[in-house]
Design a protein around this motif. Structure first.
Motif, short mmCIF file in Angstrom:
data_model
loop_
_atom_site.label_atom_id
_atom_site.label_comp_id
_atom_site.label_asym_id
_atom_site.label_seq_id
_atom_site.Cartn_x
_atom_site.Cartn_y
_atom_site.Cartn_z
N ARG A 142 0.49 -1.48 -0.02
CA ARG A 142 0.25 0.18 -0.08
C ARG A 142 1.00 1.40 0.14
O ARG A 142 0.35 2.34 -0.40
CB ARG A 142 -0.77 -0.20 0.93
CG ARG A 142 -1.64 -0.99 0.89
CD ARG A 142 -3.15 -1.19 2.16
NE ARG A 142 -4.06 -2.16 2.17
CZ ARG A 142 -5.38 -2.45 1.50
NH1 ARG A 142 -5.58 -1.18 0.86
NH2 ARG A 142 -5.90 -2.93 1.89
N LYS A 143 1.72 0.99 0.56
CA LYS A 143 3.08 2.17 0.79
C LYS A 143 3.54 2.51 -0.84
O LYS A 143 3.76 3.71 -1.27
CB LYS A 143 4.21 1.49 1.63
CG LYS A 143 4.94 2.72 1.46
CD LYS A 143 6.73 2.52 2.03
CE LYS A 143 6.34 2.92 3.49
NZ LYS A 143 6.93 2.01 4.59
N TRP A 144 3.90 1.89 -1.98
CA TRP A 144 4.37 1.81 -3.24
C TRP A 144 3.55 1.42 -4.08
O TRP A 144 3.93 2.24 -5.09
CB TRP A 144 6.04 0.86 -3.06
CG TRP A 144 6.59 1.43 -1.44
CD1 TRP A 144 6.94 0.15 -0.61
CD2 TRP A 144 7.19 2.14 -1.06
NE1 TRP A 144 7.71 1.06 -0.04
CE2 TRP A 144 8.17 2.45 -0.98
CE3 TRP A 144 7.92 3.56 -2.74
CZ2 TRP A 144 9.30 3.00 -0.25
CZ3 TRP A 144 8.44 4.75 -2.17
CH2 TRP A 144 9.31 4.16 -1.03
N VAL A 145 2.54 1.17 -4.33
CA VAL A 145 2.30 0.40 -5.90
C VAL A 145 1.74 1.22 -6.19
O VAL A 145 1.46 2.12 -7.12
CB VAL A 145 0.80 -0.84 -5.73
CG1 VAL A 145 0.42 -0.72 -6.39
CG2 VAL A 145 1.84 -2.31 -4.70
N PRO A 146 0.58 2.34 -5.01
CA PRO A 146 0.04 3.05 -5.65
C PRO A 146 1.11 4.17 -5.46
O PRO A 146 0.80 5.65 -7.12
CB PRO A 146 -0.38 3.36 -4.07
CG PRO A 146 -1.06 2.50 -4.16
CD PRO A 146 0.37 2.06 -3.51
N ARG A 147 1.88 3.96 -5.88
CA ARG A 147 3.20 5.73 -6.14
C ARG A 147 3.81 4.53 -7.81
O ARG A 147 4.65 5.55 -8.35
CB ARG A 147 4.16 5.93 -4.96
CG ARG A 147 3.51 6.21 -3.95
CD ARG A 147 4.74 6.31 -2.73
NE ARG A 147 4.47 7.55 -2.12
CZ ARG A 147 3.35 7.61 -0.89
NH1 ARG A 147 2.89 6.58 -0.58
NH2 ARG A 147 3.13 8.55 -0.39
N GLY A 148 3.75 3.63 -8.32
CA GLY A 148 3.88 3.87 -9.62
C GLY A 148 5.16 2.46 -9.52
O GLY A 148 6.24 2.84 -10.39
#
Length: 623
Positions: A142-148
């Motif tokens: 949830r920390k990194w996937v939404p940031r691409g």
């Protein structure tokens, strides 16, 4: 005819406009102020693609006839399928994902025995494996996937559904993540099953990989980086164990990590061994009951080839990844020396290196902004200048962890070593005094001058008394205590203190423990820096080398020099810096029967502390 030609002439323009329109609708990473932003199109977890596979390694460590395969799980935005989007990877590997052994009575080594004796055999627990396919872990997604980013998890050798054997710092624990990174770059093979031939390719990966994790999960990024694998661009280890010797031993002394009295490397092996039950007997016999049993040496605590092979400082020559290191100065589990030794070597190697230290205990990542800028630059290739940021970031005592203070480097470049000498009276409270000129403490005549008779003080070992009790005792035959004058203004310490000590024992072996404390001791405080400054431990039998022990001759003096744990701490006005010297440490060392008499020669004992501003700052603070 002309009209037809005109219509055909418009067609390429219309096609181009439509193409541009589609391109504008594609979901791509977004960057602001040098950081990857949360993108709505990447944020719906219900649309993420999740699958698992097995990556083939270059080793076979579980006794069968095939190369070990690592269980890998992938979480990626749907656009990596629907739009052919390629993204970099944040990769986390761990031995803990499938569960750990229960904390049963007798699992830890018995510490209540004489030094040099063999402890009774301990209990070997079995791990009940948990976890379902295809999800290994939900950490970091949830920390990194939404940031691409794509997030990849893998279980380390001999844990979960990964094949092989755990080795706790052995070579396969470096080569396993290397193989996964090779697969992400198209240079290794991945399969849909642990024993099948149907391949899986990482067509959605740019090949650029960053690793992070805490504790053992922070050790694995460093292990991977030491292989020099192409594609591993940056790592963010958090409280990593960088040497199993430094985790389970200290200057020749058998020492437990804080909070885990009696733990040793074979205990950790049992704790994580969650792999295939049918392979466990072979793994236990080969690794735990042979390699570890023959190499770990709980009798002398010496540094040997077994420990040398599990020290990542020795393996850094091929490392290329940019390093952002994170640790707590009051981590008494994985102590701060673990990060400092790697950070200092990386600096010397010319690697892009930064360190983040906070004042709390085990764990604690850098602020999200720091991590984001690090991965944005090294994985997405955005020129955000992070490589030119301050090299050291330290959370001051009463600040929040997301508000560190920037420094040029660690230790503070303005810190200078100040040597303090010991005055008589340590069973009550002796003095710590400094030396203005060449080795003679102020008003102390011939102290530390050559060929002087020993000036001795003695204490009696008793493991039942804690270090905290030693520091607070007004009078004690079980410890020595020396203090500076009361500080009239604050003193900033930054770096490693080093003690030079001449010690004798009435027995052939003795523990030696040293604490630096801030006095008066504050009870019922929640501020971890209020009392303990730093600590250290050593074995007088290793006065020549941590690789060589010899029995002590009762009454003979042995000279040792060793460093305490690194620190960066501001000691407030009204406090005194105290040096506590005692033998067995209730929380960390073996517990021999009370009664061993230990003697210190004050004329050959001193401690050097790293004071920002040097001796002038210390004198000014005590005026």
């Amino acid at each position: 005819m002309k009209k037809r030609q005109h219509a055909l002439g418009l067609f390429p323009l219309l096609f181009l406009a439509i193409t541009i329109g589609f391109a504008q609708e594609k979901t791509v990473p977004v960057f602001e102020n040098g950081e990857a932003q949360i993108v709505e199109g990447f944020s719906d977890y219900k649309e993420w693609i999740r699958h698992d596979l097995w990556v083939e390694t270059t080793f076979n460590t579980d006794g069968d006839t095939t190369l070990d395969r690592m269980h890998v799980a992938v979480t990626r935005p749907k656009q990596t399928d629907t739009e052919g989007l390629k993204l970099p990877v944040v990769y986390v590997s761990s031995p803990y994902f499938a569960g750990v052994a229960a904390d049963l009575p007798g699992v830890m080594w018995d510490v209540e025995h004489e030094l040099g004796e063999t402890a009774k055999e301990r209990v070997h627990p079995e791990v009940v494996r948990r976890g379902k396919r295809p999800i290994i872990s939900n950490s970091h997604i949830r920390k990194w996937v939404p940031r691409g980013y794509i997030v990849v998890h893998s279980s380390s050798p001999g844990t979960g559904l990964s094949q092989g054997s755990p080795t706790v710092g052995g070579q396969n624990e470096s080569l396993a993540p290397k193989a996964v990174i090779e697969w992400l770059n198209g240079r290794a093979k991945g399969y849909t099953t642990p024993d099948g031939n149907e391949e899986v390719k990482a067509t959605w990966s740019t090949g650029k990989v960053g690793m992070t994790g805490t504790s053992y999960n922070g050790t694995i990024p460093l292990a991977a980086a030491t292989t020099g694998v192409e594609g591993l661009e940056a790592i963010i280890p958090i409280a990593p164990n960088t040497s199993y010797y430094h985790y389970y031993r200290s200057n020749g002394l058998v020492r437990s990590p804080g909070g885990y009295l009696g733990e040793d490397i074979d205990v950790l092996y049992d704790f994580i061994h969650s792999g295939d039950e049918s392979k466990r007997p072979y793994n236990n016999k080969t690794v735990r009951d042979t390699e570890m049993k023959n190499g770990m040496d709980r009798i002398t605590g010496d540094y040997n080839k077994f420990w040398e092979g599990r020290d990542y400082l020795n393996q850094m020559s091929n490392m290329k990844a940019a390093l952002l290191m994170s640790h707590g100065f009051n981590d008494w589990n994985v102590m701060p020396e673990h990060s400092n030794r790697i950070y200092q070597k990386a600096k010397k190697m010319g690697l892009d290196t930064q360190v983040y230290y906070h004042q709390n205990g085990h764990g604690g990542p850098p602020p999200m902004t720091m991590m984001n800028r690090w991965f944005t630059h090294y994985l997405h290739g955005i020129d955000n200048g992070v490589e030119n940021d301050a090299q050291a970031w330290i959370v001051r005592e009463h600040d929040k962890q997301d508000n560190p203070t920037a420094y040029e480097a660690y230790p503070n470049p303005e810190a200078k070593s100040v040597t303090l000498y010991l005055e008589e009276g340590g069973n009550k409270t002796g003095a710590l005094t400094w030396n203005k000129q060449k080795g003679q403490a102020k008003n102390l005549g011939s102290i530390n001058a050559p060929n002087t008779k020993p000036k001795t003080e003695t204490f009696v070992d008793d493991f039942n008394i804690s270090g905290k009790e030693h520091a607070q005792a007004l009078k004690s035959e079980n410890r020595l205590l020396y203090v500076t004058p009361i500080l009239k203004s604050e003193v900033h310490l930054s770096g490693e203190s080093e003690i030079t000590i001449s010690v004798a024992s009435n027995k052939s072996a003795a523990n030696l423990s040293v604490w630096m404390v801030s006095l008066p001791w504050k009870e019922n405080t929640k501020i971890i820096t209020d009392n303990i400054i730093t600590r250290g431990w050593a074995d007088p039998q290793n006065s020549k080398s941590i690789s060589e022990s010899e029995d002590l001759k009762p009454g003979a003096f042995y000279d040792l020099k060793f460093k305490l744990q690194p620190d960066d701490q501001i000691i407030p006005a009204g406090q005194q810096i105290g040096l506590v010297i005692f033998s067995s440490d209730k929380e960390f060392t073996l517990h021999p029967k009370p009664g061993t008499k230990v003697t210190i020669d004050l004329n050959k004992t001193n401690i050097s502390i790293p004071v920002v501003g040097g001796i002038d700052a210390l004198i000014k603070a005590t005026k």
